[in-house]
Motif scaffolding. Structure first.
Motif, PDB file in Angstrom:
ATOM      1  N   PHE A  68       2.328   9.395  -5.315  1.00 35.99           N
ATOM      2  CA  PHE A  68       3.214  10.900  -4.716  1.00 35.99           C
ATOM      3  C   PHE A  68       4.441  11.696  -6.216  1.00 35.99           C
ATOM      4  O   PHE A  68       4.248  12.973  -6.399  1.00 35.99           O
ATOM      5  CB  PHE A  68       3.818  10.725  -3.559  1.00 35.99           C
ATOM      6  N   LEU A  69       5.257  10.667  -6.518  1.00 35.44           N
ATOM      7  CA  LEU A  69       6.229  10.850  -7.217  1.00 35.44           C
ATOM      8  C   LEU A  69       5.428  11.519  -8.426  1.00 35.44           C
ATOM      9  O   LEU A  69       5.454  11.998  -9.103  1.00 35.44           O
ATOM     10  CB  LEU A  69       6.816   9.680  -7.680  1.00 35.44           C
TER      11      LEU A  69
ATOM     12  N   ALA B 222       8.874  21.980   0.904  1.00 33.86           N
ATOM     13  CA  ALA B 222       8.551  22.084   0.984  1.00 33.86           C
ATOM     14  C   ALA B 222       7.885  20.672   0.467  1.00 33.86           C
ATOM     15  O   ALA B 222       9.045  20.125  -0.159  1.00 33.86           O
ATOM     16  CB  ALA B 222       6.335  22.603   1.897  1.00 33.86           C
ATOM     17  N   GLU B 223       6.807  20.137   0.682  1.00 34.10           N
ATOM     18  CA  GLU B 223       6.477  18.655  -0.464  1.00 34.10           C
ATOM     19  C   GLU B 223       6.530  18.763  -1.562  1.00 34.10           C
ATOM     20  O   GLU B 223       6.643  19.474  -2.306  1.00 34.10           O
ATOM     21  CB  GLU B 223       4.852  18.432  -0.257  1.00 34.10           C
ATOM     22  N   GLY B 224       7.520  17.777  -1.546  1.00 36.58           N
ATOM     23  CA  GLY B 224       7.982  17.996  -3.647  1.00 36.58           C
ATOM     24  C   GLY B 224      10.033  18.478  -3.586  1.00 36.58           C
ATOM     25  O   GLY B 224       9.670  17.962  -4.976  1.00 36.58           O
TER      26      GLY B 224
ATOM     27  N   THR C   9       0.729  -0.977  -0.156  1.00 39.33           N
ATOM     28  CA  THR C   9       0.199  -0.078  -0.042  1.00 39.33           C
ATOM     29  C   THR C   9       1.405   0.916  -0.258  1.00 39.33           C
ATOM     30  O   THR C   9       0.665   2.142  -0.737  1.00 39.33           O
ATOM     31  CB  THR C   9      -0.782   0.152   1.391  1.00 39.33           C
ATOM     32  N   GLU C  10       1.817   1.645   1.064  1.00 36.51           N
ATOM     33  CA  GLU C  10       2.854   2.366   1.006  1.00 36.51           C
ATOM     34  C   GLU C  10       3.378   2.172  -0.676  1.00 36.51           C
ATOM     35  O   GLU C  10       3.214   3.548  -1.198  1.00 36.51           O
ATOM     36  CB  GLU C  10       3.958   2.234   1.167  1.00 36.51           C
ATOM     37  N   LEU C  11       3.872   1.268  -1.094  1.00 38.43           N
ATOM     38  CA  LEU C  11       4.235   1.227  -2.449  1.00 38.43           C
ATOM     39  C   LEU C  11       3.952   2.339  -3.267  1.00 38.43           C
ATOM     40  O   LEU C  11       3.779   3.319  -4.469  1.00 38.43           O
ATOM     41  CB  LEU C  11       4.714   0.126  -3.220  1.00 38.43           C
ATOM     42  N   ALA C  12       2.918   2.379  -3.390  1.00 42.60           N
ATOM     43  CA  ALA C  12       1.183   2.750  -4.065  1.00 42.60           C
ATOM     44  C   ALA C  12       1.548   4.570  -3.699  1.00 42.60           C
ATOM     45  O   ALA C  12       1.051   5.244  -5.143  1.00 42.60           O
ATOM     46  CB  ALA C  12       0.009   2.215  -3.947  1.00 42.60           C
ATOM     47  N   GLU C  13       0.915   4.230  -2.439  1.00 43.08           N
ATOM     48  CA  GLU C  13       1.387   6.206  -2.304  1.00 43.08           C
ATOM     49  C   GLU C  13       2.353   6.761  -2.755  1.00 43.08           C
ATOM     50  O   GLU C  13       2.479   7.875  -3.666  1.00 43.08           O
ATOM     51  CB  GLU C  13       0.940   6.398  -0.796  1.00 43.08           C
TER      52      GLU C  13
END
Length: 625
Positions: free
Chosen positions: A12-13, A77-79, A4-8
């Protein structure tokens, strides 16, 4: 990582450059090659003098990057990514990267970074451009890329935008309370003549009047805070914030020459931060209708004005303007999709909404119009065209409401010609490249600067992969593009004087777009397509053209700086127009420029002219005449 985290992480990428430019299959495989690590606030991700063998990508939280002298390079920040300079230039690190708040970072190993850079030029170009921008402040000493820091350099005078509400010393408490209610403020100043002697706030009224049962007919000086802390008009917003935090107060009078000129509240400072592009883009995503999106988008000219005042680089500003424009367009598309589904149009078919021109290149300025098109999947069901037609018409109207004018040339998805199945677009591009006609190539050039914005980006990847491969073989097509680029002459006369419009509404002005920014964009496009370069942004194209030998790296660097200079002059001109309530454009009178700016602009135009002459020799006129 769990599945599930891999998919998230893969999702995100897909939302952050330059990973969003990678083929989906590659992007989906990356999470298994990455690790994640949690950093407490204040801890180092990288440190000066230490080896670092990863690229860092902020998944949540925020970081700041400082050079070996402690100078702020940027915050993000994020990214945000960090570490590419060390991966390319070698250990040890020349930068400190510190978590500004609790931060979760993804680590991409050096080997994977170099593998991706070698295989995907757009991935490498992104970091080349980032490193070039990072070096610019050192070279010029005048630019800042730390938007958050820059926002906090706004002066107290700028924050305190309205005259202070006041009462004279000796006025009754009731009179003061009525004045506050009438003016809709939470505090007022008490004056003895023009001298500030006290401040009264809502909190004072609650604690010292209502709670104590004090007669409101008593004089205000019995309940005010005498001799309050004040801020000088030239103090920075950062100083205001520190003063208010340390004194635990929420109101701070601003004085100039000892006379109060305004009041700053903690709400004002929060609002100041809210004008940053990050907040605007976030606020856009929260809107539930087009009117709300338009209201948030209306903050954009003020942000540009502030960033110009703070001497943020033109490249950074145009990327910020584009980011807000992307958020607006994505949100309107999502709202229209929901609207269509509610009306029974069914789920959206497989399609890709692509943006074109300056927006695709991340080079949008104020006043830019709409340029977009739609690719419909070949296997989309019958009726897909009708759905996309309805979608396009409503999105165009929504964007117009949000301040983005319709394209004069009708290069919009609402035009049936510019929404086609993938196979139709393939035929269209083959026609342009293999059987070019001068006028058709002129119309088509904008389609060679495209970027997927919403929907199935795989459709766009399939199309651009074919175009990138075919374009270098289109000798006649490239010759027509080169002809256009050469004819787009800088507004510079034989004796290096500016060539100004002789009549009409733009009399005595020069066009910074047509023969300046537009000319550089045209040059970069020809070199990119002629050499099979996948980059879209003008800076990336020029730098990549320099690396592959299409032009000298010196010429490429000079054109990048010329683009930055001309764009900066245009943005400053547009900021002045916005402040004056005018519609921003690219026509400027030399009288607006200082002598130094005029000399610099002439030098930039000379650089463009020399590059055009070199291009004309590479594609002689007999190729297309």
């Amino acid at each position: 990582m769990a599945d599930t985290e891999l998919a998230e992480v893969a999702d995100f990428l897909s939302r952050h450059a330059p990973f969003d430019a990678l083929p989906e299959s590659v992007r989906r495989s990356l999470p298994r090659r990455m690790t994640s690590r949690y950093y407490r606030r204040g801890s180092h991700l990288m440190a000066v003098g230490r080896d670092s063998d990863d690229l860092y990508l902020v998944r949540s939280g925020a970081i700041e990057i400082r050079d070996a002298d402690g100078g702020l390079v940027r915050q993000g920040a994020e990214g945000t990514t960090a570490g590419s300079t060390t991966l390319v230039g070698g250990n040890p690190s020349r930068f400190d990267v510190v978590a500004m708040e609790d931060t979760l970072a993804l680590h991409l190993p050096a080997a994977v970074f170099h593998e991706l850079s070698g295989a995907y030029p757009r991935f490498a170009d992104h970091f080349d451009m980032e490193r070039t921008d990072r070096l610019r402040p050192t070279a010029t000493g005048t630019r800042s890329t730390g938007h958050g820091e820059a926002i906090l350099r706004v002066s107290a005078r700028e924050v305190a935008r309205r005259e202070p509400v006041t009462v004279p010393l000796g006025a009754a408490i009731a009179e003061a309370a009525q004045e506050m209610t009438a003016e809709g403020v939470s505090s007022l100043l008490v004056l003895d003549g023009e001298r500030l002697v006290g401040i009264l706030t809502d909190r004072d009224l609650r604690r010292r009047v209502v709670a104590e049962g004090l007669d409101p007919a008593r004089p205000v000086d019995e309940v005010m805070t005498p001799d309050p802390l004040v801020a000088d008009a030239d103090a920075s917003a950062l100083e205001l914030l520190l003063t208010m935090t340390q004194a635990n107060i929420h109101h701070l009078p601003v004085v100039e020459g000892g006379r109060p000129i305004g009041m700053v509240t903690t709400t004002d400072l929060m609002r100041l931060e809210r004008v940053s592009a990050v907040y605007v883009a976030g606020d856009v995503a929260k809107q539930t209708d087009v009117a709300g999106v338009a209201a948030v988008a209306a903050r954009l000219p003020r942000i540009v004005d502030q960033l110009v005042e703070q001497e943020v680089s033109a490249g950074d500003i145009t990327r910020m303007v584009t980011a807000v424009g992307d958020a607006v367009e994505r949100r309107i598309i999502a709202l229209v999709e929901a609207e269509l589904e509610a009306e029974g149009w069914g789920p959206a078919p497989s399609y890709c909404w692509m943006v074109l021109g300056s927006k695709a290149r991340h080079e949008q300025a104020l006043g830019s119009d709409q340029d977009h098109a739609v690719i419909v999947a070949d296997d989309a069901p019958e009726g897909a065209e009708e759905y996309v037609a309805a979608l396009a018409e409503r999105v165009v109207t929504g964007l117009e409401t949000a301040g983005y004018p319709r394209c004069d040339g009708d290069v919009m998805a609402s035009n049936p010609r510019w929404r086609q199945r993938l196979s139709g677009w393939r035929r269209e591009f083959r026609q342009w490249i293999e059987q070019p006609v001068s006028d058709a190539v002129l119309t088509a050039s904008i389609f060679f600067d495209s970027r997927p914005l919403a929907g199935d980006r795989g459709l766009h990847e399939a199309l651009t992969a074919e175009v990138t491969a075919r374009a270098p073989q289109g000798t006649l097509f490239l010759a027509h593009l080169a002809k256009q680029a050469v004819l787009n002459e800088p507004p510079l006369g034989f004796f290096r004087g500016f060539v100004l419009a002789k009549a009409g509404e733009h009399k005595d002005t020069l066009d910074l777009k047509r023969g300046g920014i537009g000319a550089i964009v045209d040059l970069a496009r020809v070199h990119a397509l002629g050499n099979g370069l996948a980059s879209v942004s003008t800076r990336s194209r020029l730098l990549a053209a320099g690396r592959c030998g299409a032009m000298s790296e010196t010429t490429a660097g000079s054109l990048v700086h010329a683009l930055e200079l001309i764009s900066q002059v245009r943005l400053e001109h547009q900021a002045r127009q916005t402040r004056a309530g005018l519609t921003p454009d690219s026509r400027i009178s030399p009288d607006e420029l200082t002598a130094l700016e005029q000399r610099s602009l002439r030098a930039a135009f000379q650089t463009v002219r020399r590059a055009q002459q070199a291009l004309a020799q590479r594609y002689p006129a007999q190729h297309y005449s």
